[in-house]
Design a protein around this motif. Structure first.
Motif, PDB file in Angstrom:
ATOM      1  N   GLU B 129      16.125  -6.127   6.542  1.00 54.50           N
ATOM      2  CA  GLU B 129      16.395  -7.574   6.650  1.00 54.50           C
ATOM      3  C   GLU B 129      16.401  -8.054   8.101  1.00 54.50           C
ATOM      4  N   THR B 130      16.530  -7.111   9.045  1.00 57.04           N
ATOM      5  CA  THR B 130      16.507  -7.508  10.458  1.00 57.04           C
ATOM      6  C   THR B 130      15.079  -7.521  11.020  1.00 57.04           C
ATOM      7  N   TYR B 131      14.099  -7.135  10.227  1.00 57.71           N
ATOM      8  CA  TYR B 131      12.724  -7.008  10.725  1.00 57.71           C
ATOM      9  C   TYR B 131      12.002  -8.352  10.755  1.00 57.71           C
ATOM     10  N   SER B 132      11.018  -8.440  11.640  1.00 52.82           N
ATOM     11  CA  SER B 132      10.127  -9.602  11.636  1.00 52.82           C
ATOM     12  C   SER B 132       9.121  -9.437  10.487  1.00 52.82           C
ATOM     13  N   HIS B 133       8.386 -10.515  10.211  1.00 55.64           N
ATOM     14  CA  HIS B 133       7.392 -10.456   9.134  1.00 55.64           C
ATOM     15  C   HIS B 133       6.377  -9.338   9.389  1.00 55.64           C
ATOM     16  N   GLY B 134       5.919  -9.252  10.618  1.00 57.35           N
ATOM     17  CA  GLY B 134       4.915  -8.237  10.952  1.00 57.35           C
ATOM     18  C   GLY B 134       5.443  -6.822  10.768  1.00 57.35           C
ATOM     19  N   MET B 135       6.715  -6.612  11.151  1.00 57.72           N
ATOM     20  CA  MET B 135       7.300  -5.272  10.988  1.00 57.72           C
ATOM     21  C   MET B 135       7.416  -4.918   9.501  1.00 57.72           C
ATOM     22  N   ARG B 136       7.777  -5.910   8.703  1.00 57.80           N
ATOM     23  CA  ARG B 136       7.852  -5.653   7.253  1.00 57.80           C
ATOM     24  C   ARG B 136       6.469  -5.311   6.705  1.00 57.80           C
ATOM     25  N   GLN B 137       5.470  -6.033   7.199  1.00 57.02           N
ATOM     26  CA  GLN B 137       4.108  -5.763   6.731  1.00 57.02           C
ATOM     27  C   GLN B 137       3.711  -4.335   7.089  1.00 57.02           C
ATOM     28  N   LYS B 138       4.118  -3.893   8.273  1.00 63.82           N
ATOM     29  CA  LYS B 138       3.805  -2.512   8.676  1.00 63.82           C
ATOM     30  C   LYS B 138       4.489  -1.522   7.735  1.00 63.82           C
ATOM     31  N   VAL B 139       5.759  -1.802   7.378  1.00 61.07           N
ATOM     32  CA  VAL B 139       6.473  -0.890   6.475  1.00 61.07           C
ATOM     33  C   VAL B 139       5.787  -0.864   5.108  1.00 61.07           C
ATOM     34  N   ALA B 140       5.324  -2.045   4.647  1.00 59.85           N
ATOM     35  CA  ALA B 140       4.622  -2.091   3.359  1.00 59.85           C
ATOM     36  C   ALA B 140       3.331  -1.269   3.425  1.00 59.85           C
ATOM     37  N   ILE B 141       2.662  -1.313   4.570  1.00 60.05           N
ATOM     38  CA  ILE B 141       1.425  -0.532   4.733  1.00 60.05           C
ATOM     39  C   ILE B 141       1.737   0.964   4.722  1.00 60.05           C
ATOM     40  N   VAL B 142       2.810   1.336   5.427  1.00 60.86           N
ATOM     41  CA  VAL B 142       3.208   2.761   5.438  1.00 60.86           C
ATOM     42  C   VAL B 142       3.581   3.199   4.023  1.00 60.86           C
ATOM     43  N   ALA B 143       4.314   2.331   3.289  1.00 60.06           N
ATOM     44  CA  ALA B 143       4.725   2.692   1.931  1.00 60.06           C
ATOM     45  C   ALA B 143       3.505   2.956   1.058  1.00 60.06           C
ATOM     46  N   ALA B 144       2.437   2.194   1.266  1.00 58.30           N
ATOM     47  CA  ALA B 144       1.232   2.388   0.456  1.00 58.30           C
ATOM     48  C   ALA B 144       0.470   3.643   0.858  1.00 58.30           C
ATOM     49  N   LEU B 145       0.500   3.948   2.155  1.00 52.21           N
ATOM     50  CA  LEU B 145      -0.299   5.087   2.639  1.00 52.21           C
ATOM     51  C   LEU B 145       0.446   6.426   2.583  1.00 52.21           C
ATOM     52  N   LEU B 146       1.771   6.346   2.495  1.00 55.50           N
ATOM     53  CA  LEU B 146       2.584   7.571   2.525  1.00 55.50           C
ATOM     54  C   LEU B 146       2.154   8.614   1.481  1.00 55.50           C
ATOM     55  N   PRO B 147       1.880   8.196   0.231  1.00 57.59           N
ATOM     56  CA  PRO B 147       1.458   9.212  -0.760  1.00 57.59           C
ATOM     57  C   PRO B 147       0.007   9.664  -0.584  1.00 57.59           C
ATOM     58  N   ASP B 148      -0.692   9.168   0.449  1.00 53.20           N
ATOM     59  CA  ASP B 148      -2.112   9.465   0.674  1.00 53.20           C
ATOM     60  C   ASP B 148      -2.906   9.275  -0.620  1.00 53.20           C
ATOM     61  N   PRO B 149      -2.909   8.052  -1.141  1.00 48.68           N
ATOM     62  CA  PRO B 149      -3.500   7.841  -2.473  1.00 48.68           C
ATOM     63  C   PRO B 149      -5.017   7.894  -2.439  1.00 48.68           C
ATOM     64  N   PRO B 150      -5.637   8.325  -3.551  1.00 47.68           N
ATOM     65  CA  PRO B 150      -7.109   8.326  -3.613  1.00 47.68           C
ATOM     66  C   PRO B 150      -7.690   6.915  -3.538  1.00 47.68           C
ATOM     67  N   VAL B 151      -6.886   5.929  -3.956  1.00 42.38           N
ATOM     68  CA  VAL B 151      -7.373   4.541  -3.949  1.00 42.38           C
ATOM     69  C   VAL B 151      -6.349   3.670  -3.227  1.00 42.38           C
ATOM     70  N   LEU B 152      -6.855   2.817  -2.349  1.00 47.17           N
ATOM     71  CA  LEU B 152      -5.970   1.891  -1.641  1.00 47.17           C
ATOM     72  C   LEU B 152      -6.392   0.467  -1.987  1.00 47.17           C
TER      73      LEU B 152
END
Lengths: 564, 257
Positions: B129-152
């Motif tokens: 909740e203390t993050y800026s919009h851009g920082m949240r977007q980065k966390v969302a990107i990491v959350a998607a890439l963390l499992p190294d999915p076959p499809v993004l």
């Protein structure tokens, strides 16, 4: 390049109405809501209102036989009812005011518009009133109308009675708003929401405890003694708590029904108006600042050292995705003051209930046994009151982050079951503690003691499942604040169904209970449960528990799965 | 691999997407382009299980997203256009939860690596909740890439990102595809699409206006001569819109005649 000097736009002839804006949004929500839900709610309301009108009318007829003394007893019952309901509103007013006045999402928009702060504040106080006092006010309306009709009240009396009821609940809401503004202004930066909510809960609990100190059970004790009954009736002619605002409202309502305008309405009006004006005056100076402080409340303490999972998190993760989800929910609950304050409310409610039960002296064992069993329905209602704050919003508090679960490799069934298992320990412990401690304090026999435990367990399972299931079937991910979630058609339907289930659970075992209480010579110990009716009752309760729990959860996850 | 077959989505009488079909092969970055209301996000939402198709099927790695949702969802990572996350969790806690959800091995070291990459290590223990919009977007990107999915699957990825992070993300998507994985993204940023997409579908009001590689689209629209380097996709895009408009008007004229 030339620049034009900025000219402030002329203000509109008439400022736009914030209430009309909200009403429009509410109208859209209603039009898009489930029609079956509204139909069920209307049916439930018709049943409740009919029962209330019928019960009030019959009580007035019965007490009317004793002349004015008898009807005065009803006036005092009205007073006690208003005190009880307004203490309930007082209990939640401060915490609800904090979440409505300071944590609503639409404040980002409203407080950055060219609007006077007091108008936004007024809107939010009105919303606080709706969130805390709408249900008690609706409960009062059929009662007031019946009293008016019974006494052939003049037409002007009805708006006066309505105004008295509104003022009764407006006073604690005004007090809650005043406390909220004050607390948010003075709480230390960095923990504004947390400190304010904790203090708000403590203040509310203190107020309710003060009201509890009036000990209405003393009256119950006197009613049971015929020798004291007549004296009691005479004493009842004067108000029991003349210094409490609900007592003023009660007198105002009662006298209006008789065609007289009572003077106690004036201090009530002054009190409610004074509190709201004081809150508005304070808000004009401190509201926007307090809101800004709430936004600034989390100060980052940058630390590059990674914080790893705790032992508890690792333990929860051993139970698979459901365990991880439950631990995540626990973490969010404990960090969010609007959620953990609900746990304090649970403890306070249970405490007030147990103190009340312990204080009721009932000398006749049979009456004690029956009352001890029937009060389990009230416990069911208290569990429902807790579940509407914890179980019903369990899905909705995921909020807009729900996409993370929805697009993740987890089924709707796993989500709903995990939410259920997360809330169940709270409701189960609460139900069992209330059921067994009240059974022990009322010295109930072994059969009733055992059945109190079983009914409490059944209530906890089914009511929690109903809460999670109904909440999952119609989640509200875009609530401006969590206090709104329970005050919805689904939340009201949940309360009605929970009460119905509590009564059903009692009826299933009514016969063995009656046998055990009324004929202890024929059914000593647990023998009433070994009789055919006892066995059938236990099987019925087990079936109702299993089917009620699984049915509600299944309905929840099927509907959640279809959600778009 | 992503297979969208005769996908149609209607909201009442309004058809948001009409009979859309395309396939995204592994190893490529596929772009869904279009103006506001073209149907890009509606398509993405069907692919990630947020909107049920009115008709047609959507499959990820061979699994029908609506018939076999858990297997399909294990196969993709999703980055939404608006990064709503649990504000009362820290980035590390949120990412650990995602790791548990997707059963990611060595979660802690992976989280450390991703946070370092996005310069979020210092903020890792702070509430989101203390993050800026851009920082949240980065966390969302990491959350998607963390499992190294076959499809993004990515919906408007660059909103709120600073120039450094935007370049990093472009390179990440490219690298992900180059490792034989599938990337589907929607954007109305034509320079971004031109920079990283191997194939494109141009949508307008729920219908496909054109599909293929950049060269295919240039050939089809007669813009091979190009224009200024870098804005040729823009020319293609507007040419396709003009063609569609002209066709619609001629249909209308025929109907009147």
């Amino acid at each position: 390049m030339t620049t034009q000097p900025y000219v402030s736009p002329r203000p509109p002839a008439r400022a736009p109405s914030l209430l009309a804006l909200k009403a429009t949004a509410f109208g859209h929500t209603l039009r898009r809501g489930p029609k079956w839900g509204y139909a069920f709610l209307v049916l439930l309301a018709v049943v409740l209102v009919s029962a209330e009108v019928y019960g009030t009318w019959r009580s007035l007829q019965f007490l009317g036989r004793f002349g004015s003394i008898g009807t005065n007893v009803f006036a005092r019952i009205l007073e006690i009812g208003l005190i009880t309901l307004s203490s309930g509103v007082t209990f939640s007013a401060t915490t609800t005011a904090i979440s409505t006045l300071y944590l609503s999402d639409d404040l980002n928009f409203l407080l950055t518009q060219p609007l006077p702060t007091r108008r936004v504040f007024g809107l939010k106080v009105f919303e606080t009133f709706l969130n805390t006092a709408l249900v008690p006010l609706f409960l009062m309306l059929p009662l007031l109308a019946t009293i008016g009709v019974f006494f052939h009240a003049p037409v002007w009396a009805y708006p006066v009675m309505l105004a008295a009821a509104i003022l009764t609940f407006a006073a604690p809401v005004g007090l809650g708003a005043l406390l909220a503004v004050g607390l948010m202004r003075v709480a230390p930066v960095g923990r504004v929401r947390e400190v304010s909510t904790a203090l708000g809960v403590l203040l509310s609990a203190g107020l309710v405890y003060a009201i509890r100190a009036l000990r209405p059970e003393i009256l119950v004790q006197k009613v049971q003694d015929p020798a004291q009954f007549e004296a009691l009736l005479k004493n009842f002619a004067s108000p029991t708590s003349p210094l409490l605002p609900p007592a003023w409202a009660s007198q105002g309502i009662w006298q209006a029904a008789q065609g007289q305008l009572a003077w106690p309405l004036l201090p009530l009006l002054l009190l409610a108006g004074g509190l709201l004006l004081a809150a508005t005056a304070l808000a004009t100076r401190a509201y926007q600042e307090g809101w800004a402080r709430a936004l600034d409340s989390s100060t980052p303490r940058l630390d590059p050292r990674p914080r790893r999972a705790s032992a508890a998190e690792r333990f929860a993760a051993r139970f698979g995705i459901g365990g991880s989800l439950a631990y995540k929910d626990l973490r969010l609950t404990l960090r969010d003051p609007t959620q953990w304050s609900q746990l304090l409310v649970v403890v306070a409610l249970a405490g007030v209930y147990l103190v009340s039960v312990k204080s009721v002296p009932i000398p006749i064992p049979q009456f004690r046994g029956i009352l001890g069993y029937v009060q389990l329905a009230f416990q069911g209602f208290i569990v429902a009151g807790v579940a509407v704050r914890l179980a019903f919003p369990a899905l909705s508090v995921e909020g807009r982050a729900y996409w993370l679960l929805r697009t993740g490799p987890i089924t709707a069934r796993q989500i709903v079951v995990s939410k259920f298992l997360g809330v169940l320990p709270v409701t189960l412990i609460l139900g069992l503690v209330m059921g067994l401690v009240s059974a022990r304090s009322m010295s109930l026999g072994p059969t009733l003691f055992l059945l109190s435990g079983l009914v409490s367990v059944s209530n906890a399972f089914v009511i929690t499942a109903l809460g999670v299931g109904l909440g999952a079937a119609a989640p509200k991910f875009d609530a401006d604040n969590p206090a709104e979630i329970g005050v919805s058609p689904g939340g009201l339907a949940f309360m009605g169904l929970s009460l119905a289930y509590s009564v059903l659970a009692l009826l299933l075992l009514a016969r063995p209970v009656a046998a055990s209480v009324l004929r202890p010579d024929l059914f000593p110990g647990y023998s009433a449960l070994a009789a055919p009716e006892g066995i059938l009752g236990l099987i019925g309760l087990a079936l109702a528990t299993v089917l009620g729990t699984l049915g509600a959860l299944r309905w929840g996850w099927v509907r959640l799965d279809r959600l778009e | 691999m992503i297979q969208v077959s005769h996908y149609t989505k209607r909201y009442g009488r309004h058809e948001a997407v009409s009979d859309l079909s395309f396939t995204v092969q592994p190893g490529g970055v596929f772009g869904l382009l279009g103006s506001n209301g073209a149907g890009k996000t509606t398509t993405i939402r069907a692919l990630v299980g947020l909107t049920r198709p009115t008709s047609g099927t959507v499959r990820v790695q061979g699994f029908d997203v609506w018939a076999d949702p858990v297997k399909a969802k294990e196969a993709f990572g999703y980055i939404p256009d608006r990064p709503y996350l649990y504000g009362k969790l820290t980035a590390r806690e949120l990412l650990r939860f995602v790791g548990q959800l997707y059963r990611v091995p060595n979660t802690d070291s992976e989280i450390d690596r991703w946070l370092e990459l996005f310069r979020l290590t210092e903020y890792g223990n702070e509430l989101i909740e203390t993050y800026s919009h851009g920082m949240r977007q980065k966390v969302a990107i990491v959350a998607a890439l963390l499992p190294d999915p076959p499809v993004l699957i990515v919906d408007e990825p660059m909103v709120g990102l600073d120039p450094h992070a935007a370049r990093q993300v472009r390179e990440l998507f490219r690298a992900h595809a180059d490792r034989g994985r599938t990337v589907l993204l929607t954007t109305h940023s034509l320079p971004l699409a031109e920079a990283i997409c191997d194939r494109l579908v141009v949508l307008d009001r729920g219908k496909v206006l054109g599909e293929g590689t950049m060269d295919d689209l240039r050939t089809r629209t007669g813009t091979e001569a190009g224009g200024v380097h870098g804005d040729s996709l823009e020319r293609i895009f507007f040419r396709l819109l003009e063609e569609e408009l002209a066709e619609a008007e001629s249909r209308k004229a025929e109907a009147v005649g």
